[in-house]
Design an enzyme around this catalytic site. Structure first.
Site, PDB file in Angstrom:
ATOM      1  N   LYS A 127     -24.892  -7.016  10.157  1.00 13.76           N
ATOM      2  CA  LYS A 127     -24.084  -8.097   9.483  1.00 13.76           C
ATOM      3  C   LYS A 127     -22.859  -8.403  10.148  1.00 13.76           C
ATOM      4  O   LYS A 127     -22.706  -9.504  10.161  1.00 13.76           O
ATOM      5  CB  LYS A 127     -24.045  -8.047   7.995  1.00 13.76           C
ATOM      6  N   TYR A 148     -26.781  -1.122   8.727  1.00 13.94           N
ATOM      7  CA  TYR A 148     -27.195  -2.487   8.062  1.00 13.94           C
ATOM      8  C   TYR A 148     -25.999  -3.257   8.085  1.00 13.94           C
ATOM      9  O   TYR A 148     -25.794  -4.176   8.531  1.00 13.94           O
ATOM     10  CB  TYR A 148     -27.446  -2.144   6.567  1.00 13.94           C
ATOM     11  N   ASN A 152     -41.787  -6.674   4.352  1.00 10.14           N
ATOM     12  CA  ASN A 152     -40.811  -6.208   2.974  1.00 10.14           C
ATOM     13  C   ASN A 152     -41.082  -7.319   1.909  1.00 10.14           C
ATOM     14  O   ASN A 152     -40.182  -7.328   1.073  1.00 10.14           O
ATOM     15  CB  ASN A 152     -39.391  -5.995   3.488  1.00 10.14           C
ATOM     16  N   TYR A 210     -23.118 -11.894   0.145  1.00  6.78           N
ATOM     17  CA  TYR A 210     -23.280 -11.438  -1.249  1.00  6.78           C
ATOM     18  C   TYR A 210     -22.669 -10.332  -1.521  1.00  6.78           C
ATOM     19  O   TYR A 210     -22.711  -9.319  -0.651  1.00  6.78           O
ATOM     20  CB  TYR A 210     -25.073 -11.377  -1.042  1.00  6.78           C
ATOM     21  N   PHE A 211     -22.431 -10.319  -2.855  1.00  3.90           N
ATOM     22  CA  PHE A 211     -22.189  -9.007  -3.639  1.00  3.90           C
ATOM     23  C   PHE A 211     -23.367  -8.231  -3.818  1.00  3.90           C
ATOM     24  O   PHE A 211     -24.556  -8.466  -3.570  1.00  3.90           O
ATOM     25  CB  PHE A 211     -20.946  -9.113  -4.502  1.00  3.90           C
ATOM     26  N   PHE A 244     -24.274   8.975  -8.827  1.00  3.02           N
ATOM     27  CA  PHE A 244     -23.795   9.387  -7.803  1.00  3.02           C
ATOM     28  C   PHE A 244     -22.027   9.617  -7.974  1.00  3.02           C
ATOM     29  O   PHE A 244     -21.476   8.938  -7.093  1.00  3.02           O
ATOM     30  CB  PHE A 244     -24.106   8.657  -6.490  1.00  3.02           C
ATOM     31  N   ASN A 294     -43.057 -12.320   7.230  1.00  2.99           N
ATOM     32  CA  ASN A 294     -44.319 -11.695   7.844  1.00  2.99           C
ATOM     33  C   ASN A 294     -44.695 -10.474   7.003  1.00  2.99           C
ATOM     34  O   ASN A 294     -45.535  -9.683   7.249  1.00  2.99           O
ATOM     35  CB  ASN A 294     -43.962 -11.058   9.246  1.00  2.99           C
ATOM     36  N   GLY A 345     -21.494   7.024   2.356  1.00  3.43           N
ATOM     37  CA  GLY A 345     -21.449   5.797   2.689  1.00  3.43           C
ATOM     38  C   GLY A 345     -21.081   4.900   1.638  1.00  3.43           C
ATOM     39  O   GLY A 345     -20.812   3.898   1.597  1.00  3.43           O
ATOM     40  N   ASP A 346     -21.264   5.743   0.249  1.00  3.46           N
ATOM     41  CA  ASP A 346     -20.661   4.829  -0.801  1.00  3.46           C
ATOM     42  C   ASP A 346     -19.024   4.374  -0.775  1.00  3.46           C
ATOM     43  O   ASP A 346     -18.289   5.198  -0.430  1.00  3.46           O
ATOM     44  CB  ASP A 346     -20.888   5.401  -2.149  1.00  3.46           C
ATOM     45  N   LYS A 397     -32.767  -4.553   4.696  1.00  2.00           N
ATOM     46  CA  LYS A 397     -31.650  -4.510   3.878  1.00  2.00           C
ATOM     47  C   LYS A 397     -31.315  -3.276   3.133  1.00  2.00           C
ATOM     48  O   LYS A 397     -30.438  -3.093   2.350  1.00  2.00           O
ATOM     49  CB  LYS A 397     -31.748  -5.602   2.806  1.00  2.00           C
ATOM     50  N   SER A 440     -23.106 -10.009   3.964  1.00  4.26           N
ATOM     51  CA  SER A 440     -23.276  -9.040   2.627  1.00  4.26           C
ATOM     52  C   SER A 440     -21.647  -8.596   2.496  1.00  4.26           C
ATOM     53  O   SER A 440     -21.006  -8.526   3.615  1.00  4.26           O
ATOM     54  CB  SER A 440     -24.123  -7.929   3.059  1.00  4.26           C
TER      55      SER A 440
HETATM   56  C1  WQD Z   1     -24.477   0.619  -6.587  1.00  3.59           C
HETATM   57  C2  WQD Z   1     -23.731   1.657  -7.188  1.00  3.59           C
HETATM   58  C3  WQD Z   1     -24.140   3.832  -6.112  1.00  3.59           C
HETATM   59  C4  WQD Z   1     -28.201   4.304  -7.489  1.00  3.59           C
HETATM   60  C5  WQD Z   1     -25.963  -2.972  -2.357  1.00  3.59           C
HETATM   61  C6  WQD Z   1     -27.111  -3.335  -1.395  1.00  3.59           C
HETATM   62  C7  WQD Z   1     -26.302  -3.943  -0.085  1.00  3.59           C
HETATM   63  C8  WQD Z   1     -25.391  -5.004  -0.293  1.00  3.59           C
HETATM   64  C9  WQD Z   1     -24.492  -4.608  -1.463  1.00  3.59           C
HETATM   65  C10 WQD Z   1     -26.271  -7.079  -0.165  1.00  3.59           C
HETATM   66  C11 WQD Z   1     -22.988   2.651  -6.280  1.00  3.59           C
HETATM   67  C12 WQD Z   1     -24.472   3.743  -7.801  1.00  3.59           C
HETATM   68  C13 WQD Z   1     -26.633   3.881  -7.143  1.00  3.59           C
HETATM   69  C14 WQD Z   1     -28.104   5.490  -8.267  1.00  3.59           C
HETATM   70  C15 WQD Z   1     -25.975   5.594  -8.512  1.00  3.59           C
HETATM   71  N1  WQD Z   1     -26.085  -6.202  -0.883  1.00  3.59           N
HETATM   72  N2  WQD Z   1     -25.733   4.529  -7.726  1.00  3.59           N
HETATM   73  N3  WQD Z   1     -27.217   6.255  -8.780  1.00  3.59           N
HETATM   74  O1  WQD Z   1     -24.656   0.572  -2.435  1.00  3.59           O
HETATM   75  O2  WQD Z   1     -23.300  -1.396  -3.407  1.00  3.59           O
HETATM   76  O3  WQD Z   1     -25.153  -1.935  -2.072  1.00  3.59           O
HETATM   77  O4  WQD Z   1     -25.154  -4.131  -2.576  1.00  3.59           O
HETATM   78  O5  WQD Z   1     -26.159  -7.103   1.047  1.00  3.59           O
HETATM   79  O6  WQD Z   1     -27.394  -4.437   0.616  1.00  3.59           O
HETATM   80  O7  WQD Z   1     -27.388  -2.073  -0.803  1.00  3.59           O
HETATM   81  O8  WQD Z   1     -25.768  -0.959  -4.053  1.00  3.59           O
HETATM   82  O9  WQD Z   1     -27.273  -0.460  -5.989  1.00  3.59           O
HETATM   83  O10 WQD Z   1     -27.342   1.123  -4.141  1.00  3.59           O
HETATM   84  O11 WQD Z   1     -25.266   1.162  -5.539  1.00  3.59           O
HETATM   85  O12 WQD Z   1     -25.004   5.917  -8.975  1.00  3.59           O
HETATM   86  O13 WQD Z   1     -29.612   6.034  -8.262  1.00  3.59           O
HETATM   87  O14 WQD Z   1     -24.407   2.496  -7.988  1.00  3.59           O
HETATM   88  O15 WQD Z   1     -23.433   5.002  -5.985  1.00  3.59           O
HETATM   89  O16 WQD Z   1     -21.853   3.085  -6.497  1.00  3.59           O
HETATM   90  P1  WQD Z   1     -24.643  -0.700  -2.853  1.00  3.59           P
HETATM   91  P2  WQD Z   1     -26.511   0.062  -4.976  1.00  3.59           P
END
Ligand code: WQD
Length: 334
Positions: free
Chosen positions: A155, A151, A36, A174-175, A215, A33, A291-292, A86, A126
């Site tokens: 899942k 999110y 996104n 997925y990773f 971060f 649709n 959340g990280d 996502k 995920s």
């Molecule tokens: C990766 C690392 C951040 C941005 C993603 C998808 C999620 C899922 C899993 C499939 C983290 C760091 C990021 C920045 C940073 N995939 N970072 N500065 O959070 O693992 O989640 O993969 O479903 O949908 O969102 O991925 O790329 O956001 O972050 O330091 O500007 O990079 O802290 O450690 P994340 P990400």
């Protein structure tokens, strides 16, 4: 050639999977649709596969419209369900939007599949379903922890819906998908500003941002930055055709981790981009992002063995392809 319904087939992972489905001899029928994604991915896919594609601009939550497509097409062998929001960050702001869309679209799809005697589904899940794991690498029996975001919660709920449903299913966890097809013609046209690390690096490289904020650099990891399992999106896409071939021969319920099995830190990713593309990337250290999780990477032995699938592309190749995509998206000459 067996018809496969691909919901969200114009999205980042969906468009790459459509290319692989065609290569594997399937006929993809795309539902999207454009909430996104972009029709630019249709142009890119058709250029890559050198044939016209069938796609329907409908919302998966509209049961009548989806049912009409399944009736019209007929003989659909299975479905791959990508259509979902996502963004972890956005889901925290709009939890109801994520629940209604991500869970609602799966429920409608399963209803329509039952009505049209479609028994096979591949579901896009995920690694976030694992939350913050106690031991690493995570395998498919690692128990779910409390979801760190709406999110991730959607899942987990969708996986439980599939476990109870009468269909045959493969759940692919997925990773971190990165990179794009080596043509640079298809990729992520998400509407929201990227929050993921690699697109933020490429936006910095092209000058849309001044620098990357890391971060947090005082995690309990070798260089203090978070660790993830980054997988090239083409490797990820190929796991779907392997999963389809497997499901046709092995009815029932299956779950696979789809990653590389290797953990890579934020700093290592930045340095890999600099080395692969010979482009300087400025970065600064910022606060930890809520959340990280600190570190996660996959045990993919089950997918290696059962699906005869293994990630092949290197981080270096992913960085080259990610940069190619950023330039293509901004109409830069590649
Ligand atoms: C990766 C690392 C951040 C941005 C993603 C998808 C999620 C899922 C899993 C499939 C983290 C760091 C990021 C920045 C940073 N995939 N970072 N500065 O959070 O693992 O989640 O993969 O479903 O949908 O969102 O991925 O790329 O956001 O972050 O330091 O500007 O990079 O802290 O450690 P994340 P990400």
């Amino acid at each position: 050639m067996s018809k496969i319904l691909v919901t969200g087939g114009l999205g980042y992972i969906g468009s790459h999977t459509v290319v692989e489905l065609d290569k594997a001899g399937y006929t993809p029928i795309i539902i999207d649709n454009l909430s996104n994604s972009s029709t630019k991915n249709i142009i890119g896919i058709e250029q890559i596969i050198q044939k016209k594609l069938k796609w329907y601009n409908i919302d998966c939550k509209k049961e009548d419209a989806l049912n009409q497509v399944l009736l019209k097409e007929g003989n659909i062998h299975g479905a791959i369900h990508f259509a979902a929001y996502k963004s972890v960050e956005e889901s925290i702001k709009y939890p109801k939007k994520y629940h209604d869309n991500n869970i609602g679209s799966l429920e409608v799809l399963l209803n329509c599949m039952r009505k049209n005697n479609i028994k096979n589904i591949i579901f896009s899940s995920s690694c976030t379903v694992y939350g913050n794991p106690e031991s690493l690498p995570v395998d498919e029996n690692t128990p779910f922890k409390k979801a760190e975001s709406p999110y991730s919660e959607t899942k987990q709920i969708c996986e439980n819906i599939l476990k109870r449903d009468s269909c045959n299913s493969v759940i692919l966890r997925y990773f971190n998908p990165i990179g794009c097809h080596n043509s640079g013609l298809i990729g992520d046209y998400s509407n929201n500003k990227p929050t993921n690390l690699v697109p933020i690096i490429t936006e910095t490289a092209i000058g849309k941002r001044d620098n990357v904020t890391i971060f947090g650099d005082n995690y309990n990891t070798p260089d203090g930055t978070c660790i993830r399992d980054y997988i090239h999106v083409v490797d990820l896409a190929q796991s779907h055709t392997k999963a389809l071939n497997y499901l046709i021969k092995n009815k029932g319920k299956h779950v696979f981790n789809i990653g590389t099995g290797k953990g890579v830190s934020v700093k290592e990713i930045i340095n890999a981009f600099i080395k692969a593309n010979n482009i300087k990337i400025n970065y600064s250290i910022g606060k930890k992002r809520s959340g990280d999780i600190e570190k996660i990477w996959a045990n993919c032995n089950l997918a290696n063995k059962k699906l005869n699938w293994k990630a092949k592309k290197s981080i270096n190749q992913s960085m080259i392809d990610a940069w190619k995509w950023e330039q293509h998206k901004n109409n830069h000459v590649i």
